[in-house]
Design a protein around this motif. Structure first.
Motif, PDB file in Angstrom:
ATOM      1  N   ASP A 221     -14.148  41.376 -18.044  1.00 20.84           N
ATOM      2  CA  ASP A 221     -15.522  40.920 -17.841  1.00 20.84           C
ATOM      3  C   ASP A 221     -15.557  39.397 -17.785  1.00 20.84           C
ATOM      4  OD1 ASP A 221     -16.402  43.533 -17.890  1.00 20.84           O
ATOM      5  OD2 ASP A 221     -16.848  43.510 -20.037  1.00 20.84           O
ATOM      6  N   GLY A 222     -16.537  38.888 -17.081  1.00 23.60           N
ATOM      7  CA  GLY A 222     -16.689  37.439 -17.001  1.00 23.60           C
ATOM      8  C   GLY A 222     -15.969  36.800 -15.833  1.00 23.60           C
ATOM      9  N   THR A 223     -15.491  37.628 -14.893  1.00 21.01           N
ATOM     10  CA  THR A 223     -14.798  37.086 -13.720  1.00 21.01           C
ATOM     11  C   THR A 223     -15.607  37.261 -12.442  1.00 21.01           C
ATOM     12  OG1 THR A 223     -13.635  39.183 -13.399  1.00 21.01           O
ATOM     13  CG2 THR A 223     -12.520  37.501 -14.718  1.00 21.01           C
ATOM     14  N   GLY A 224     -16.840  37.743 -12.567  1.00 22.30           N
ATOM     15  CA  GLY A 224     -17.664  37.905 -11.373  1.00 22.30           C
ATOM     16  C   GLY A 224     -17.083  38.881 -10.382  1.00 22.30           C
ATOM     17  N   ASN A 225     -16.479  39.973 -10.888  1.00 19.83           N
ATOM     18  CA  ASN A 225     -15.840  40.969 -10.028  1.00 19.83           C
ATOM     19  C   ASN A 225     -14.833  40.332  -9.071  1.00 19.83           C
ATOM     20  OD1 ASN A 225     -17.211  43.221 -11.071  1.00 19.83           O
ATOM     21  ND2 ASN A 225     -18.979  42.846  -9.757  1.00 19.83           N
ATOM     22  N   GLY A 226     -14.105  39.369  -9.577  1.00 18.41           N
ATOM     23  CA  GLY A 226     -13.051  38.753  -8.784  1.00 18.41           C
ATOM     24  C   GLY A 226     -13.497  37.578  -7.935  1.00 18.41           C
ATOM     25  N   LEU A 227     -14.714  37.096  -8.140  1.00 16.14           N
ATOM     26  CA  LEU A 227     -15.220  35.965  -7.360  1.00 16.14           C
ATOM     27  C   LEU A 227     -15.154  34.641  -8.112  1.00 16.14           C
ATOM     28  CD1 LEU A 227     -18.365  37.529  -5.615  1.00 16.14           C
ATOM     29  CD2 LEU A 227     -16.159  36.951  -4.564  1.00 16.14           C
ATOM     30  N   SER A 228     -14.845  34.681  -9.398  1.00 19.02           N
ATOM     31  CA  SER A 228     -14.846  33.435 -10.177  1.00 19.02           C
ATOM     32  C   SER A 228     -13.803  32.448  -9.655  1.00 19.02           C
ATOM     33  CB  SER A 228     -14.594  33.736 -11.661  1.00 19.02           C
ATOM     34  OG  SER A 228     -13.334  34.376 -11.855  1.00 19.02           O
ATOM     35  N   ALA A 229     -12.649  32.932  -9.191  1.00 22.10           N
ATOM     36  CA  ALA A 229     -11.620  32.033  -8.675  1.00 22.10           C
ATOM     37  C   ALA A 229     -12.107  31.298  -7.429  1.00 22.10           C
ATOM     38  CB  ALA A 229     -10.342  32.811  -8.363  1.00 22.10           C
ATOM     39  N   PHE A 230     -12.797  32.019  -6.543  1.00 26.75           N
ATOM     40  CA  PHE A 230     -13.293  31.383  -5.327  1.00 26.75           C
ATOM     41  C   PHE A 230     -14.351  30.329  -5.646  1.00 26.75           C
ATOM     42  CE2 PHE A 230     -16.763  31.468  -2.129  1.00 26.75           C
ATOM     43  CZ  PHE A 230     -16.117  30.738  -1.145  1.00 26.75           C
ATOM     44  N   TYR A 231     -15.300  30.673  -6.514  1.00 24.59           N
ATOM     45  CA  TYR A 231     -16.359  29.719  -6.823  1.00 24.59           C
ATOM     46  C   TYR A 231     -15.822  28.520  -7.604  1.00 24.59           C
ATOM     47  CZ  TYR A 231     -20.094  32.597  -4.951  1.00 24.59           C
ATOM     48  OH  TYR A 231     -20.909  33.277  -4.092  1.00 24.59           O
ATOM     49  N   TYR A 232     -14.825  28.739  -8.429  1.00 22.77           N
ATOM     50  CA  TYR A 232     -14.214  27.615  -9.139  1.00 22.77           C
ATOM     51  C   TYR A 232     -13.492  26.702  -8.140  1.00 22.77           C
ATOM     52  CZ  TYR A 232     -12.255  25.227 -13.211  1.00 22.77           C
ATOM     53  OH  TYR A 232     -11.959  24.286 -14.166  1.00 22.77           O
ATOM     54  N   ALA A 233     -12.790  27.298  -7.176  1.00 24.91           N
ATOM     55  CA  ALA A 233     -12.126  26.499  -6.142  1.00 24.91           C
ATOM     56  C   ALA A 233     -13.145  25.715  -5.325  1.00 24.91           C
ATOM     57  CB  ALA A 233     -11.296  27.408  -5.235  1.00 24.91           C
ATOM     58  N   LEU A 234     -14.272  26.346  -5.021  1.00 29.64           N
ATOM     59  CA  LEU A 234     -15.335  25.650  -4.288  1.00 29.64           C
ATOM     60  C   LEU A 234     -15.859  24.458  -5.086  1.00 29.64           C
ATOM     61  CD1 LEU A 234     -17.270  25.494  -1.882  1.00 29.64           C
ATOM     62  CD2 LEU A 234     -18.738  27.167  -3.040  1.00 29.64           C
ATOM     63  N   LEU A 235     -16.006  24.637  -6.394  1.00 30.63           N
ATOM     64  CA  LEU A 235     -16.438  23.530  -7.248  1.00 30.63           C
ATOM     65  C   LEU A 235     -15.435  22.380  -7.221  1.00 30.63           C
ATOM     66  CD1 LEU A 235     -17.764  25.457 -10.386  1.00 30.63           C
ATOM     67  CD2 LEU A 235     -19.117  24.081  -8.807  1.00 30.63           C
ATOM     68  N   VAL A 236     -14.158  22.709  -7.227  1.00 28.11           N
ATOM     69  CA  VAL A 236     -13.125  21.673  -7.185  1.00 28.11           C
ATOM     70  C   VAL A 236     -13.198  20.897  -5.873  1.00 28.11           C
ATOM     71  CG1 VAL A 236     -10.623  21.304  -7.037  1.00 28.11           C
ATOM     72  CG2 VAL A 236     -11.563  22.819  -8.794  1.00 28.11           C
ATOM     73  N   ILE A 237     -13.328  21.603  -4.755  1.00 27.53           N
ATOM     74  CA  ILE A 237     -13.433  20.937  -3.452  1.00 27.53           C
ATOM     75  C   ILE A 237     -14.683  20.070  -3.394  1.00 27.53           C
ATOM     76  CG2 ILE A 237     -13.806  21.309  -0.989  1.00 27.53           C
ATOM     77  CD1 ILE A 237     -10.968  21.830  -1.745  1.00 27.53           C
ATOM     78  N   LEU A 238     -15.794  20.596  -3.882  1.00 28.92           N
ATOM     79  CA  LEU A 238     -17.046  19.830  -3.861  1.00 28.92           C
ATOM     80  C   LEU A 238     -16.946  18.590  -4.750  1.00 28.92           C
ATOM     81  CD1 LEU A 238     -19.767  22.645  -3.919  1.00 28.92           C
ATOM     82  CD2 LEU A 238     -19.199  21.099  -2.031  1.00 28.92           C
ATOM     83  N   ALA A 239     -16.257  18.713  -5.878  1.00 17.99           N
ATOM     84  CA  ALA A 239     -16.098  17.553  -6.752  1.00 17.99           C
ATOM     85  C   ALA A 239     -15.337  16.442  -6.042  1.00 17.99           C
ATOM     86  CB  ALA A 239     -15.361  17.955  -8.033  1.00 17.99           C
ATOM     87  N   GLY A 240     -14.294  16.816  -5.303  1.00 17.37           N
ATOM     88  CA  GLY A 240     -13.535  15.820  -4.560  1.00 17.37           C
ATOM     89  C   GLY A 240     -14.299  15.275  -3.377  1.00 17.37           C
ATOM     90  N   PHE A 241     -14.886  16.172  -2.575  1.00 21.20           N
ATOM     91  CA  PHE A 241     -15.591  15.768  -1.357  1.00 21.20           C
ATOM     92  C   PHE A 241     -16.886  15.017  -1.670  1.00 21.20           C
ATOM     93  CE2 PHE A 241     -19.130  17.214   1.414  1.00 21.20           C
ATOM     94  CZ  PHE A 241     -18.835  16.460   2.544  1.00 21.20           C
ATOM     95  N   THR A 242     -17.758  15.635  -2.457  1.00 22.14           N
ATOM     96  CA  THR A 242     -19.027  14.995  -2.791  1.00 22.14           C
ATOM     97  C   THR A 242     -18.807  13.773  -3.677  1.00 22.14           C
ATOM     98  OG1 THR A 242     -20.006  17.211  -2.763  1.00 22.14           O
ATOM     99  CG2 THR A 242     -21.354  15.437  -3.653  1.00 22.14           C
ATOM    100  N   GLY A 243     -17.876  13.885  -4.613  1.00 18.40           N
ATOM    101  CA  GLY A 243     -17.578  12.742  -5.466  1.00 18.40           C
ATOM    102  C   GLY A 243     -17.130  11.542  -4.655  1.00 18.40           C
ATOM    103  N   ALA A 244     -16.319  11.775  -3.619  1.00 22.52           N
ATOM    104  CA  ALA A 244     -15.861  10.678  -2.774  1.00 22.52           C
ATOM    105  C   ALA A 244     -17.028  10.015  -2.051  1.00 22.52           C
ATOM    106  CB  ALA A 244     -14.840  11.190  -1.764  1.00 22.52           C
ATOM    107  N   MET A 245     -17.974  10.824  -1.576  1.00 17.40           N
ATOM    108  CA  MET A 245     -19.133  10.258  -0.876  1.00 17.40           C
ATOM    109  C   MET A 245     -19.960   9.382  -1.816  1.00 17.40           C
ATOM    110  SD  MET A 245     -18.579  11.599   2.072  1.00 17.40           S
ATOM    111  CE  MET A 245     -16.846  11.693   1.622  1.00 17.40           C
ATOM    112  N   ILE A 246     -20.156   9.870  -3.046  1.00 13.09           N
ATOM    113  CA  ILE A 246     -20.966   9.123  -4.008  1.00 13.09           C
ATOM    114  C   ILE A 246     -20.259   7.839  -4.428  1.00 13.09           C
ATOM    115  CG2 ILE A 246     -21.967   9.201  -6.325  1.00 13.09           C
ATOM    116  CD1 ILE A 246     -22.353  12.226  -5.900  1.00 13.09           C
ATOM    117  N   VAL A 247     -18.975   7.947  -4.764  1.00 15.19           N
ATOM    118  CA  VAL A 247     -18.217   6.763  -5.180  1.00 15.19           C
ATOM    119  C   VAL A 247     -18.172   5.739  -4.046  1.00 15.19           C
ATOM    120  CG1 VAL A 247     -15.914   5.932  -5.782  1.00 15.19           C
ATOM    121  CG2 VAL A 247     -16.826   7.978  -6.887  1.00 15.19           C
ATOM    122  N   ASN A 248     -17.954   6.208  -2.834  1.00 16.46           N
ATOM    123  CA  ASN A 248     -17.904   5.305  -1.682  1.00 16.46           C
ATOM    124  C   ASN A 248     -19.210   4.531  -1.526  1.00 16.46           C
ATOM    125  OD1 ASN A 248     -16.407   4.610   0.989  1.00 16.46           O
ATOM    126  ND2 ASN A 248     -18.443   5.209   1.674  1.00 16.46           N
TER     127      ASN A 248
END
Length: 444
Positions: A221-248
């Motif tokens: 339980d707590g894995t979103g029926n196997g979707l937690s890995a995808f959403y966590y990966a999306l968060l990582v990409i967004l942190a890098g991509f969006t973070g770069a835009m903000i820092v820039n």
């Protein structure tokens, strides 16, 4: 009363506003760019998910035949129905869509544990023996059970992959069941001659096999029926991509290369004398500090939300590495292409990344174009790394080693691109323009 020196007032040319607004390009440019980008989004997102069965190719499923065979009733011939079933599965499943891999039970478990297959069909060692007992029981009374073929689905490789595995194996095994049933019925009829076979026995012989579908190592339980890995990966990409835009944006504002607005306040700091390469290095430094902080927050928030974290340290380390790699590369693209870099980053990290990530729909169930993208798109590499850490114990064979290597390659490309091009710009004298400096103006 005078206006503060740090607050800019830009000189204007009489009639310039009216002339600018009347230019067709002023209206056409944003409309065309947004329309094309949104059309690309629609084509890629919808095109990747609308027909998974039609797009299916090389979908890996293991087949394990442990059947030792047995002697048929009333005959000295030794038969192995398991081999016949495997042959029936191979001939009954389109080879260009499904990759049936005949392996041993140990290798099948290894493949399931490393997400190399989405499922496994296992025929037990006593399969033929149980079929022969079933055939004999139709003539001689006694307790008997149908032989079982077990289909293991792999929830850790993807929830949608489980559904596809079932959709592939159920009709294939039904056809095999019917064929074996006809063969068994003919054998019994030949053995008993004119002796009638009870109706219940005939029904059992017509469908002699029970196909049992079970999950191999179900997710907690707590894995979103196997979707937690995808959403966590999306968060990582967004942190890098969006973070770069903000820092820039923030760094450029503080260095005086771009104006900054805070509600009604318009601030344009004096330009700092700093090269393009030095500016980029400063932004990289900020991202290098930011990445482990954000990754740590992700792990902490996941813990607060009761998401299972079997390897929290590894998740934090790889998350920080991936965020830094994406952010540094995104900043390099901005430094090389300027404002157009925002659109390039959006296409590379998000538009092309989401449909080729493989987090919701298996790559093997998307058009071949997305399979090609998945070979190098950052989101897919990050996803398989995160999935390995969350679902497969951080095993290298489950994708972590590949993810680290590809992330390192992406980081290397970003560093080289930024270093070489910004240095070239500096050597060629392409310095960033000096904006109009704030001037004293009487109070209105």
């Amino acid at each position: 009363m005078t206006r503060p020196k740090h607050e800019a007032t830009e000189p204007t040319i009489p009639g310039e506003r009216t002339a600018t607004l009347r230019k067709p390009l002023f209206w056409a440019a944003p409309i065309v760019v947004v329309t094309l980008l949104m059309s690309l989004l629609a084509a890629l997102y919808l095109g990747s998910i609308l027909d998974p069965k039609g797009s299916l190719r090389n979908f890996p499923i293991a087949v394990v035949n442990q059947d030792e065979g047995d002697v048929a009733p009333g005959s000295d011939t030794r038969e192995n129905i398991g081999n016949q079933i495997v042959d029936g599965l191979v001939s009954g499943v389109p080879a260009d869509k499904v990759d049936l891999q005949q392996v041993g039970i140990g290798q099948a478990q290894t493949m399931l544990d490393s997400a190399e297959v989405y499922g496994a069909i296992v025929i037990p060692s006593d399969f033929t023996k149980r079929l022969m007992i079933l055939a004999s029981s139709s003539v001689v009374p006694g307790d008997v059970e149908k032989p079982i073929i077990t289909v293991y689905t792999n929830p850790r490789a993807g929830t949608f992959g489980m559904g596809l595995t079932e959709a592939i194996t159920e009709p294939a095994l039904a056809a095999v069941n019917e064929k074996v049933g006809a063969q068994l019925s003919d054998q019994v009829a030949a053995a008993v001659g004119d002796t009638p076979v009870a109706g219940a026995a005939r029904l059992t012989l017509a469908n002699p096999i029970d196909a049992l579908t079970v999950q191999y190592k179900p997710l907690p339980d707590g894995t979103g029926n196997g979707l937690s890995a995808f959403y966590y990966a999306l968060l990582v990409i967004l942190a890098g991509f969006t973070g770069a835009m903000i820092v820039n944006t923030l760094v450029d504002g503080m260095l005086g290369f771009a104006p900054t607005e805070f509600g009604p306040r318009y601030v344009h700091n004096p330009k700092v004398e700093i090269s393009r390469l030095q500016t980029l290095a400063v932004k990289w430094g900020v991202m290098a500090i930011l990445a482990p902080v954000v990754s740590g927050l992700y792990v902490w928030i996941s813990h607060l939300l009761s998401m299972p974290l079997p390897n929290a340290l590894g998740l934090w380390m790889y998350g920080a590495f991936a965020i830094a790699a994406v952010g540094i590369t995104a900043m390099s693209i901005l430094a090389v292409f300027g404002s157009a870099g925002l659109i390039i980053n959006l296409i590379v990290f998000i538009v092309l990344g989401l449909p080729s990530a493989g987090g919701t729909l298996p790559i093997e169930a998307t058009p071949a174009f997305f399979g090609w993208l998945a070979k190098f798109e950052p989101m897919h590499q990050v996803f398989i790394g995160i999935r390995s850490l969350l679902y497969f114990g951080g095993g290298g064979m489950a994708g972590l080693t590949h993810a680290i290597a590809m992330t390192a390659i992406g980081l290397g490309i970003g560093l080289v691109l930024g270093l070489v091009v910004t240095r070239l710009y500096d050597l060629k004298g392409f310095h960033r323009g000096v904006a109009a400096q704030p001037s004293e103006a009487p109070a209105s």
